[in-house]
Enzyme design. Structure first.
Site, PDB file in Angstrom:
ATOM      1  NE  ARG A   1       4.005  23.626  33.294  1.00 13.90           N
ATOM      2  CZ  ARG A   1       4.349  23.635  34.582  1.00 13.90           C
ATOM      3  NH1 ARG A   1       3.831  24.544  35.396  1.00 13.90           N
ATOM      4  NH2 ARG A   1       5.210  22.771  35.060  1.00 13.90           N
TER       5      ARG A   1
ATOM      6  CB  SER B   1       7.100  19.076  29.352  1.00 14.60           C
ATOM      7  OG  SER B   1       8.068  18.763  30.329  1.00 14.60           O
TER       8      SER B   1
ATOM      9  CD  GLU C   1       4.225  22.152  29.727  1.00 16.36           C
ATOM     10  OE1 GLU C   1       5.378  22.605  29.827  1.00 16.36           O
ATOM     11  OE2 GLU C   1       3.774  21.273  30.485  1.00 16.36           O
TER      12      GLU C   1
END
Length: 298
Positions: A171, A220, A290
């Site tokens: 990520r 998310s 995130e």
């Protein structure tokens, strides 16, 4: 802004645009300017006019993004639906522009009998966003497919870069500063089109069965910690259904925060902070958001 006006570009340029209608959480204050290019050439021309220090936010479908209630200075460049071309270049190579949705790319590859991109069908964003954060789902990640990217910078400079010019991890993607993705070249594997399309349908059924797809959310919220799942930790701490204002931890999947209808960006951000603090206190794990948070508080 160096003389830029709606009359000097072919695209759509407006001032003081409320971002709530441009983000998947349906929250957020005004952007100082929002520009949607007419096409790639218009975008490059627009970038040439910008001051070198102009704050820029490149916007796809508005997922994985929280714009604070006070709004954001500078210019938002909205590319979804504009940089939208996909081409099969060789037997196993696809070229795709940054404004193409991940779902559209996955379905294109499947129809072409190319395997390896099926996981992208479950990512609610654009190729540009997936490149910027190395988005992933169902065990696959974006940069596993990348063989080259095309980028642009302030001043309209644009060039081709290779994966080794970037530091890519879970990520996270770090590369040359003040450059943004225009397109990518992806390498896939030859396979059976029907099997690939069946795989996409299976993954979407799996996603739709456990995620709050009918409520405003951003995907998310937290990265998964090493060897664990953020959703499992949040649920184990009894936080499913927890709420602040109009923001609530989803009962379907604890790593999703939904807007129940009247949330502010502050509600969402405070709930993110409270969930992280609670998990750290009860489970001893530091959850890392995130979601990309931008702008100023109200």
């Amino acid at each position: 802004m160096g003389g830029i006006s709606a009359a000097s570009v072919r695209g759509w340029l407006r001032h003081h645009v409320v971002m709530a209608s441009h983000t998947s959480w349906r929250v957020g204050g005004p952007a100082q300017r929002l520009y949607r290019p007419a096409d790639r050439d218009d975008l490059i021309a627009f970038l040439r006019f910008l001051p070198r220090n102009e704050p820029l936010l490149w916007l796809g479908l508005g997922s994985n993004l929280l714009v604070r209630d006070g709004g954001i200075s500078g210019t938002v460049i909205a590319i979804a639906g504009v940089l939208n071309r996909i081409e099969r270049r060789t037997d196993t190579t696809v070229w795709v522009e940054a404004g193409v949705s991940c779902a559209k790319l996955a379905k294109f590859c499947a129809r072409e009998g190319l395997r390896g991109a099926e996981f992208l069908a479950g990512i609610p964003g654009t190729v540009g966003g997936a490149l910027a954060m190395n988005a992933g789902a169902f065990g696959g990640t974006m940069w596993e497919l990348v063989t080259a990217v095309e980028v642009a910078g302030i001043g309209g400079e644009h060039c081709r870069r290779l994966p080794q010019e970037y530091q890519v991890s879970y990520r996270e993607v770090h590369g040359p500063e003040r450059e943004w993705f225009l397109a990518a070249e992806l390498r896939l594997t030859l396979g059976n089109s029907q099997v690939a399309q069946q795989q996409i349908r299976r993954l979407l059924r799996q996603r739709n069965g456990c995620q709050p797809i009918r409520q405003p959310c951003a995907g998310s919220v937290f990265r998964n910690p090493w060897n664990d799942k953020a959703g499992r930790l949040i649920e184990a701490c009894g936080l499913k259904g927890a709420s602040i204002g109009g923001a609530r931890v989803s009962e379907r999947h604890a790593n999703f925060i939904v807007n129940t209808g009247n949330a502010s960006a502050a509600d969402v951000e405070h709930l993110i902070q409270w969930v992280a603090e609670t998990v750290a206190r009860q489970a001893g794990v530091s959850l890392v958001p995130e979601v990309h948070m931008v702008g100023e508080p109200a």
